[in-house]
Design a protein around this motif. Structure first.
Motif, short mmCIF file in Angstrom:
data_model
loop_
_atom_site.label_atom_id
_atom_site.label_comp_id
_atom_site.label_asym_id
_atom_site.label_seq_id
_atom_site.Cartn_x
_atom_site.Cartn_y
_atom_site.Cartn_z
N PRO A 208 21.46 24.80 51.83
CA PRO A 208 22.88 24.49 51.65
C PRO A 208 23.76 25.71 51.39
CG PRO A 208 21.65 23.98 49.66
CD PRO A 208 20.65 24.35 50.69
N VAL A 209 23.16 26.89 51.20
CA VAL A 209 23.97 28.07 50.94
C VAL A 209 24.25 28.85 52.23
CG1 VAL A 209 24.25 30.06 49.40
CG2 VAL A 209 22.75 28.19 48.74
N ALA A 210 23.45 28.58 53.27
CA ALA A 210 23.64 29.27 54.55
C ALA A 210 25.05 28.96 55.09
CB ALA A 210 22.58 28.83 55.55
N GLY A 211 25.74 29.97 55.52
CA GLY A 211 27.08 29.78 56.07
C GLY A 211 28.20 29.92 55.06
N ILE A 212 27.86 29.98 53.77
CA ILE A 212 28.89 30.19 52.74
C ILE A 212 29.08 31.70 52.57
CG2 ILE A 212 29.52 29.86 50.32
CD1 ILE A 212 27.94 27.31 50.29
N VAL A 213 30.26 32.17 52.92
CA VAL A 213 30.55 33.60 52.91
C VAL A 213 30.98 34.02 51.51
CG1 VAL A 213 31.97 35.43 53.92
CG2 VAL A 213 31.24 33.48 55.31
N PRO A 214 30.46 35.15 51.00
CA PRO A 214 30.91 35.61 49.67
C PRO A 214 32.38 35.99 49.68
CG PRO A 214 29.55 37.28 50.75
CD PRO A 214 29.45 36.03 51.58
N ARG A 215 33.01 35.83 48.55
CA ARG A 215 34.42 36.19 48.42
C ARG A 215 34.58 37.70 48.42
NH1 ARG A 215 37.78 32.09 46.38
NH2 ARG A 215 36.69 30.10 46.20
N LYS A 216 35.70 38.16 48.95
CA LYS A 216 35.96 39.58 48.98
C LYS A 216 36.19 40.09 47.57
CE LYS A 216 38.93 43.05 51.17
NZ LYS A 216 40.06 43.31 52.08
N GLU A 217 35.51 41.19 47.24
CA GLU A 217 35.63 41.76 45.90
C GLU A 217 36.52 43.00 45.94
OE1 GLU A 217 31.86 42.49 44.11
OE2 GLU A 217 31.09 40.47 44.53
N THR A 218 37.42 43.07 44.98
CA THR A 218 38.29 44.23 44.86
C THR A 218 37.61 45.26 43.97
OG1 THR A 218 40.25 42.83 45.07
CG2 THR A 218 40.57 45.05 44.19
N LYS A 219 37.46 46.47 44.52
CA LYS A 219 36.79 47.52 43.76
C LYS A 219 37.64 47.93 42.56
CE LYS A 219 34.53 52.00 44.33
NZ LYS A 219 34.22 53.10 45.29
N ARG A 220 37.03 47.94 41.39
CA ARG A 220 37.76 48.30 40.18
C ARG A 220 37.87 49.81 40.04
NH1 ARG A 220 38.73 44.76 36.09
NH2 ARG A 220 38.52 46.37 34.52
N ASP A 221 38.99 50.26 39.49
CA ASP A 221 39.17 51.70 39.24
C ASP A 221 39.67 51.94 37.82
OD1 ASP A 221 41.69 50.67 39.42
OD2 ASP A 221 42.38 52.00 41.02
N ARG A 222 39.37 50.98 36.93
CA ARG A 222 39.87 51.06 35.56
C ARG A 222 39.16 52.17 34.80
NH1 ARG A 222 42.21 50.74 30.87
NH2 ARG A 222 42.32 48.78 29.69
N VAL A 223 39.92 53.11 34.28
CA VAL A 223 39.42 54.18 33.41
C VAL A 223 40.13 54.05 32.07
CG1 VAL A 223 39.26 56.67 33.05
CG2 VAL A 223 38.91 55.71 35.34
N LEU A 224 39.37 54.00 30.99
CA LEU A 224 39.95 53.80 29.67
C LEU A 224 40.70 55.05 29.20
CD1 LEU A 224 36.86 52.06 28.07
CD2 LEU A 224 39.02 50.95 28.66
#
Length: 385
Positions: free
Chosen positions: A175-191
């Protein structure tokens, strides 16, 4: 092949594979799974429905060839069993049992956490063939509303479980075949420096073990999993290094972290809490010997005390990398300190010969961190109990 003690001892995984199954000639399903780190005996049989059932017998060489054959014969005498994958929870248990020897310890812990805390509560009682793509998609969409990246990790693990189940003939449903992962936004957070100071000082009100865990992240820039996986046997006080084995790192290369004065003090102050546990950062109040759990609650407390929001534990690592770069740390030293994969010409460096440079730059960073977190009311690097 015909098994002998010598042939089993010399079995290795081919370069283009991660594991292989080898059956003994005439052994009626008796075989050994050869992985990169382990060799595990198994018995393959069929249940009353005609489906394949794999039974793990034990690990070589703890279980000898002679004793493994005896266990395999005893298993063959048992009555054929009904399918062991009646529910998704059964399927997940079989998956972990079968795949455990091929997963790094930290990866295995994450798989088990996702299965136990996310997938089994939702699908555990359902038959694997009855779970639909609509069910899975709805669950992931619900999870992604608050935790989009975690939803992708859940999807990935569920996909692997069903793919494995299909190869083992435990179910034809995927049932997971064909479910595309969501696009992830690369984090650039520096404290920022004031955020580092607030977070550092906020840890002072935590229990010694959780406080030291957070400060170890800030002192070294290591990954969360690498710090959590620390064992007392890895702390080489005489040699002056915290030696993280390759099986516990994401890059699968050993990381030798120089024991600076601050790190020595941190480990020294934690030793009274160790009791008979092997893990350094293990809950003092729990009897089991496991790394700290419940980090999300711990982080929430730190956020509230420090008045610092929109940050993750991995942002600390990114901050340390950025600070080292700003200080002029050479790339090859920075990569060795942080356990990054080294490619190209840098891969040919004699890593052990750079121990002096690694120690020098880690001490430079920790001196800078000391100046950042210092204020009028707090000692800089005190790990006072």
């Amino acid at each position: 092949m015909r098994f002998t003690n010598e042939t089993i001892k010399n079995l290795e995984v081919p370069p283009n594979a991660t594991r292989i199954d080898i059956f003994e000639e005439g052994g009626e399903g008796f075989g050994i799974r050869v992985g990169r780190r382990k060799k595990v005996w198994f018995k393959l049989s069929r249940d009353t429905a005609g489906k394949k059932v794999r039974t793990t017998l034990g690990e070589y060489p703890k279980l000898s060839l002679k004793d493994a054959r005896k266990k395999a014969k005893a298993e063959a005498r048992r009555a054929p069993r009904a399918s062991e994958a009646r529910t998704f929870a059964d399927l997940a248990a079989l998956f972990m049992q079968d795949q455990l020897d091929d997963l790094r310890p930290n990866t295995a812990r994450e798989y088990k956490r996702v299965l136990d805390e996310e997938l089994i509560p939702r699908f555990g009682d359902q038959r694997p063939e009855k779970i639909t793509r609509i069910d899975v998609r709805a669950f992931l969409r619900e999870k992604a509303e608050k935790y989009p990246i975690q939803a992708n990790r859940i999807r990935s693990i569920a996909h692997r479980v069903f793919s494995w189940a299909a190869t083992e003939d435990l179910t034809t449903n995927h049932p997971v075949a064909g479910i595309v992962p969501r696009k992830e936004t690369k984090r650039d957070r520096v404290l920022r420096h004031e955020e580092l100071r607030s977070i550092w000082n906020a840890t002072a009100k935590e229990a010694p073990i959780t406080c030291s865990f957070m400060r170890a992240l800030m002192l070294t820039g290591l990954r969360r999993s690498e710090v959590l996986g620390a064992k007392w046997e890895h702390i080489d006080l005489e040699g002056g290094f915290w030696r993280i084995p390759s099986v516990a790192t994401k890059s699968r290369m050993r990381i030798d972290v120089p024991l600076t004065a601050a790190l020595r003090e941190l480990f020294r102050d934690l030793r009274p809490f160790a009791r008979d546990k092997t893990h350094v950062f293990s809950d003092f109040h729990q009897d089991d010997d496991k790394p700290l759990a419940g980090l999300s609650k711990f982080k929430a407390r730190i956020e509230e005390r420090s008045k610092t929001s929109d940050w993750r534990l991995h942002d600390i690592r990114r901050t340390v990398i950025t600070e080292l770069g700003n200080m002029g740390c050479p790339d090859e030293v920075k990569r060795l300190l942080l356990g990054h994969v080294i490619t190209g010409a840098l891969a040919n460096y004699d890593h052990s010969s750079m121990a002096i440079e690694k120690r020098e730059w880690l001490e430079r960073w920790q001196r800078k961190l000391a100046s950042i977190v210092a204020d009028k009311s707090a000692a800089v690097l005190s790990m006072a109990r």
